[in-house]
Scaffold this motif. Structure first.
Motif, short mmCIF file in Angstrom:
data_model
loop_
_atom_site.label_atom_id
_atom_site.label_comp_id
_atom_site.label_asym_id
_atom_site.label_seq_id
_atom_site.Cartn_x
_atom_site.Cartn_y
_atom_site.Cartn_z
N SER A 91 25.56 42.86 50.35
CA SER A 91 26.94 42.39 50.22
C SER A 91 27.94 43.52 50.37
O SER A 91 28.98 43.36 51.02
CB SER A 91 27.14 41.71 48.86
OG SER A 91 26.31 40.57 48.75
N GLU A 140 31.86 44.29 43.95
CA GLU A 140 30.45 44.31 44.37
C GLU A 140 29.77 45.61 43.93
O GLU A 140 28.62 45.59 43.47
CB GLU A 140 30.35 44.18 45.89
CG GLU A 140 30.66 42.82 46.42
CD GLU A 140 30.78 42.78 47.93
OE1 GLU A 140 30.67 41.68 48.48
OE2 GLU A 140 30.99 43.84 48.58
N GLY A 166 23.07 42.76 46.28
CA GLY A 166 24.27 43.56 46.04
C GLY A 166 24.51 44.58 47.14
O GLY A 166 25.64 44.72 47.63
#
Length: 150
Positions: free
Chosen positions: A61, A22, A58
């Motif tokens: 996450s 990630e 992003g």
């Protein structure tokens, strides 16, 4: 017991790989999103909005996975029913809700059938995490009551 330990180790490694992935993908977005938008004609002209949405996805996450890593550490320590984990689960659920909002914004710029399935899954994950947080909250309460009676 050995099976549980092995399962925990595999889960921990998988979550760590996802966490690193990630970070790498999110850091690469300023380069990859404009390149993708340039090479797909239906995405031209939406570089900045798509980049902002994907960067937020992003970052959210990464935050969710970071909270999950903290929960996994308490599992390894054998003390997962804590107030801190209840708070972490609530943060994770908020992250899933925010991810659903980001996907909704993305669907305005680039609607697909898959985005609505993903939106449904993130809303389901949001609700699921809230339920698990409630279960953990009850478990903490029971644990505290038992500790007081001993």
């Amino acid at each position: 017991m050995k099976y549980k330990r092995r399962l925990y180790q595999m889960t921990k490694h998988l979550v760590n790989i996802i966490f690193i992935g990630e970070i790498v993908v999110t850091l690469a977005m300023p380069v990859t999103v404009p390149w993708l938008n340039k090479n797909y004609s239906h995405l031209q002209g939406v570089d900045i909005p798509m980049l902002m949405i994907y960067m937020l996805i992003g970052l959210i996450s990464i935050f969710v996975t970071f909270q999950l890593r903290k929960i996994l550490r308490t599992v390894a320590d054998g003390d997962c029913f804590t107030d801190a984990n209840v708070i972490r689960l609530k943060k994770i659920s908020l992250g899933f809700f925010l991810l659903a909002l980001m996907l909704l914004l993305r669907s305005i710029l680039y609607p697909t059938m898959a985005i609505f399935i993903e939106l449904f899954l993130f809303l389901l994950a949001w609700i699921f995490c809230l339920v698990v947080a409630s279960v953990f909250e009850e478990a903490v309460r029971y644990k505290e009551e038992n500790d007081l009676t001993i």
